[in-house]
Scaffold this motif. Structure first.
Motif, PDB file in Angstrom:
ATOM      1  N   LEU A   1       0.831  -1.209   0.000  1.00  7.05           N
ATOM      2  CA  LEU A   1       0.000   0.000   0.000  1.00  7.05           C
ATOM      3  C   LEU A   1       0.862   1.254   0.000  1.00  7.05           C
ATOM      4  O   LEU A   1       0.543   2.239  -0.676  1.00  7.05           O
ATOM      5  CB  LEU A   1      -0.924  -0.013   1.230  1.00  7.05           C
ATOM      6  CG  LEU A   1      -2.008  -1.105   1.246  1.00  7.05           C
ATOM      7  CD1 LEU A   1      -2.689  -1.152   2.609  1.00  7.05           C
ATOM      8  CD2 LEU A   1      -3.037  -0.858   0.147  1.00  7.05           C
ATOM      9  N   LYS A   2       1.969   1.210   0.745  1.00  9.91           N
ATOM     10  CA  LYS A   2       2.870   2.367   0.773  1.00  9.91           C
ATOM     11  C   LYS A   2       3.487   2.582  -0.601  1.00  9.91           C
ATOM     12  O   LYS A   2       3.594   3.724  -1.081  1.00  9.91           O
ATOM     13  CB  LYS A   2       3.963   2.153   1.824  1.00  9.91           C
ATOM     14  CG  LYS A   2       4.859   3.375   2.063  1.00  9.91           C
ATOM     15  CD  LYS A   2       5.847   3.105   3.178  1.00  9.91           C
ATOM     16  CE  LYS A   2       6.732   4.333   3.440  1.00  9.91           C
ATOM     17  NZ  LYS A   2       5.984   5.432   4.073  1.00  9.91           N
TER      18      LYS A   2
ATOM     19  N   GLU B   1       2.171   1.807  -3.389  1.00 12.83           N
ATOM     20  CA  GLU B   1       1.114   2.251  -4.300  1.00 12.83           C
ATOM     21  C   GLU B   1       0.676   3.682  -4.034  1.00 12.83           C
ATOM     22  O   GLU B   1      -0.166   4.222  -4.764  1.00 12.83           O
ATOM     23  CB  GLU B   1      -0.095   1.312  -4.181  1.00 12.83           C
ATOM     24  CG  GLU B   1       0.153  -0.091  -4.713  1.00 12.83           C
ATOM     25  CD  GLU B   1       0.324  -0.113  -6.224  1.00 12.83           C
ATOM     26  OE1 GLU B   1      -0.460   0.543  -6.929  1.00 12.83           O
ATOM     27  OE2 GLU B   1       1.269  -0.776  -6.700  1.00 12.83           O
TER      28      GLU B   1
ATOM     29  N   PHE C   1      -0.792   4.978  -1.141  1.00 12.61           N
ATOM     30  CA  PHE C   1      -1.940   5.196  -0.267  1.00 12.61           C
ATOM     31  C   PHE C   1      -1.530   6.072   0.923  1.00 12.61           C
ATOM     32  O   PHE C   1      -0.344   6.156   1.278  1.00 12.61           O
ATOM     33  CB  PHE C   1      -2.495   3.857   0.227  1.00 12.61           C
ATOM     34  CG  PHE C   1      -3.263   3.085  -0.813  1.00 12.61           C
ATOM     35  CD1 PHE C   1      -4.645   3.147  -0.859  1.00 12.61           C
ATOM     36  CD2 PHE C   1      -2.604   2.296  -1.749  1.00 12.61           C
ATOM     37  CE1 PHE C   1      -5.357   2.437  -1.813  1.00 12.61           C
ATOM     38  CE2 PHE C   1      -3.301   1.583  -2.715  1.00 12.61           C
ATOM     39  CZ  PHE C   1      -4.693   1.665  -2.746  1.00 12.61           C
ATOM     40  N   SER C   2      -2.506   6.711   1.564  1.00 15.04           N
ATOM     41  CA  SER C   2      -2.225   7.576   2.700  1.00 15.04           C
ATOM     42  C   SER C   2      -1.795   6.753   3.913  1.00 15.04           C
ATOM     43  O   SER C   2      -2.028   5.539   3.971  1.00 15.04           O
ATOM     44  CB  SER C   2      -3.469   8.405   3.060  1.00 15.04           C
ATOM     45  OG  SER C   2      -4.477   7.567   3.605  1.00 15.04           O
TER      46      SER C   2
ATOM     47  N   GLN D   1      -4.726   4.976   5.483  1.00 18.84           N
ATOM     48  CA  GLN D   1      -5.131   3.815   4.682  1.00 18.84           C
ATOM     49  C   GLN D   1      -4.129   2.670   4.818  1.00 18.84           C
ATOM     50  O   GLN D   1      -4.519   1.493   4.884  1.00 18.84           O
ATOM     51  CB  GLN D   1      -5.269   4.212   3.215  1.00 18.84           C
ATOM     52  CG  GLN D   1      -6.459   5.100   2.915  1.00 18.84           C
ATOM     53  CD  GLN D   1      -6.467   5.592   1.476  1.00 18.84           C
ATOM     54  OE1 GLN D   1      -5.419   5.997   0.946  1.00 18.84           O
ATOM     55  NE2 GLN D   1      -7.629   5.554   0.844  1.00 18.84           N
ATOM     56  N   ILE D   2      -2.840   3.016   4.868  1.00 21.43           N
ATOM     57  CA  ILE D   2      -1.803   1.992   5.004  1.00 21.43           C
ATOM     58  C   ILE D   2      -1.990   1.208   6.301  1.00 21.43           C
ATOM     59  O   ILE D   2      -1.756  -0.011   6.350  1.00 21.43           O
ATOM     60  CB  ILE D   2      -0.397   2.640   4.966  1.00 21.43           C
ATOM     61  CG1 ILE D   2      -0.088   3.142   3.558  1.00 21.43           C
ATOM     62  CG2 ILE D   2       0.680   1.651   5.417  1.00 21.43           C
ATOM     63  CD1 ILE D   2       1.163   3.994   3.480  1.00 21.43           C
TER      64      ILE D   2
ATOM     65  N   THR E   1      -5.545  -4.011  -9.736  1.00 25.20           N
ATOM     66  CA  THR E   1      -5.388  -3.689  -8.315  1.00 25.20           C
ATOM     67  C   THR E   1      -6.477  -4.347  -7.468  1.00 25.20           C
ATOM     68  O   THR E   1      -6.213  -4.839  -6.371  1.00 25.20           O
ATOM     69  CB  THR E   1      -5.424  -2.166  -8.105  1.00 25.20           C
ATOM     70  OG1 THR E   1      -4.348  -1.568  -8.849  1.00 25.20           O
ATOM     71  CG2 THR E   1      -5.268  -1.814  -6.637  1.00 25.20           C
TER      72      THR E   1
END
Length: 485
Positions: free
Chosen positions: A297-298, A300, A302-303, A306-307, A359
């Motif tokens: 996620l990091k 990609e 994401f905040s 969110q991570i 995704t």
């Protein structure tokens, strides 16, 4: 309840059996004893396990929530943090388990260690350089070493059969629950506590974890019963203890004996330790990457919130499958549950190996990995069941599984799952294929252990029948008597 009878259960019957913790055919005194044990062992073990995995996961959450930037970390430090933890975890595993098998120590060992690791957890919030964090991760790993396998040993010392599988599955949900809550805590700390008291949000996570840990440890000194031969806690009567020991005799679970070198000799002569240690090594190698959705996620973009929050869906699935899967393994043959889980996890491994997929499908693959949540409690409950007739061997095998399994955790990630570089997280072009192979080997090892146990059981039954026939014959025809006038 035998396997044939289980196979005839209706869907409603299976549903009832999942929640049937206190069977009506048990005497009232036995149901009452089970209830007392559940309130004491399970409450403390679940809380203890929860904070253990809260602490074990928060280093990863802290790393992606500001620790990396605050200490200017640019390499494989996250793997090094875990390496320090697991090195100490490995070294103190077998000594911790053998100490826990001693009746006089069993009641006090885990609560005492938890107090000490709670202090070390607090200390992690005040580190001023990365070297201090390495030292503290070593201390926390040392103090947490006997918790996981030790709790399985304790459960196997009080419960047996379907009882054991159900309790082990319920207890194990605190693994993903602790990991899941850590994500929410880190997100909340990052959002609401950053800057409070002059500390960034990632430091507050260690403070919160320490606040959880110390009270739980103090509760343990009061309610944790140790093993049946330990000094009685206040809520167990002499009749309760006597009944618990009768239950062990009925289930053919041997109570602790003398601890000496003979434990190692007889354990190494049997197949159990080799099969189960192999299984756990495969589980560790194949499962390392399954908890690093946050790194993907990091990558990609994401905040931070969110991570920390999106991976909690995977942990929620682990919670459900840890409980339901292990409970079903007490109703149906465990190899059936293991086979279905292996098929699902294989799908996720193939997605990660291919990698260039939508995704949304990758999210599905990460979440399906959560179905692997029941593999560990099923494996450990199987060990407790198979090796129930030798308490010291059981403790040694449980400790050896963690020792050898986590010894691979120290160096394998550096080769297969590096954090940075062309083969680094989260792509891992080498790690994902190797992980899949070892997951298949885990399945093969588990099935082999089941078959070996079945063969050993059948042989023991044949030997017992032969011995019984010989005894009957000797009674009917004492030596030489049939030839006398």
């Amino acid at each position: 309840m035998d396997i044939e009878k289980k196979g005839r259960l209706s869907l409603y019957g299976v549903f009832k059996e999942v929640f049937n913790w206190y069977p009506s055919e048990y005497p009232a005194a036995e149901r009452k004893l089970l209830f007392k044990l559940d309130l004491s062992i399970l409450i403390f073990a679940c809380l203890c396990f929860f904070v253990k995995y809260l602490d074990q996961t928060n280093i990863s959450n802290a790393y992606v929530s500001g620790l990396k930037e605050d200490f200017a970390l640019n390499g494989n430090e996250l793997n090094y943090f875990n390496g320090c933890y697991y090195t100490a975890y490995v070294i103190f595993q077998i000594p911790g388990l053998l100490l826990l098998s001693r009746p006089q120590l069993a009641r006090w060992l885990l609560p005492t260690l938890e107090v000490l690791w709670g202090i070390c957890t607090f200390a992690q919030s005040r580190v001023t350089n990365v070297q201090q964090l390495y030292v503290l991760r070593v201390l926390v790993g040392m103090l947490e070493a006997p918790v996981f396998a030790g709790t399985h040993f304790i459960l196997g010392s009080w419960y047996s059969g379907p009882e054991l599988f159900k309790r082990a599955g319920t207890w194990f949900i605190c693994n993903p629950l602790g990991t899941m809550v850590s994500g929410y805590l880190q997100a909340a700390a990052y959002t609401n506590l950053s800057g409070v008291g002059g500390m960034p949000g990632w430091r507050w996570l260690f403070v919160i974890d320490g606040i959880f840990t110390i009270p739980i440890a103090l509760i343990g000194f009061i309610i944790f019963p140790g093993i049946p031969d330990s000094p009685r806690p206040f809520y167990l009567t002499a009749d309760d203890t006597a009944l618990a020991k009768k239950r062990l005799e009925r289930a053919k679970i041997q109570k602790p004996g003398k601890l000496g070198l003979d434990v190692f000799k007889r354990t190494l002569r049997r197949w159990h330790i080799y099969a189960f240690v192999f299984c756990y090594i495969c589980m560790i190698i194949s499962g390392y990457a399954l908890s690093y959705m946050n790194l993907w996620l990091k990558a990609e973009g994401f905040s931070v919130v969110q991570i920390n929050q999106l991976p909690t869906v995977e942990y929620a699935i682990q919670i459900l499958t840890s409980w339901v899967g292990t409970t079903l393994a007490a109703i149906y043959p465990s190899w059936i549950i293991f086979s279905g889980m292996t098929a699902c996890v294989t799908f996720s491994f193939i997605c990660m190996i291919v990698w260039k997929i939508p995704t949304a499908l990758k999210f599905v693959a990460w979440y399906v990995f959560g179905l692997a949540g029941c593999s560990s409690p099923i494996l450990y409950s199987t060990v407790n069941t198979v090796v129930k007739n030798d308490s010291e061997e059981r403790a040694l095998i449980l400790g050896a599984m963690m020792t050898f399994g986590y010894s691979f955790q120290i160096w394998v990630p550096l080769l297969l799952y590096p954090t940075v570089g062309p083969v680094g997280a989260p792509r891992w072009p080498i790690g994902w294929p190797v992980g899949w192979v070892f997951y298949l080997l885990l399945y093969c090892g588990f099935i082999t252990a089941i078959l070996l146990h079945k063969r050993s059981t059948l042989k023991a039954e044949e030997d017992d029948e032969t011995e019984s026939s010989a005894v009957e014959e000797s009674v009917l025809f004492p030596t030489g008597a049939q030839f006398k006038e």
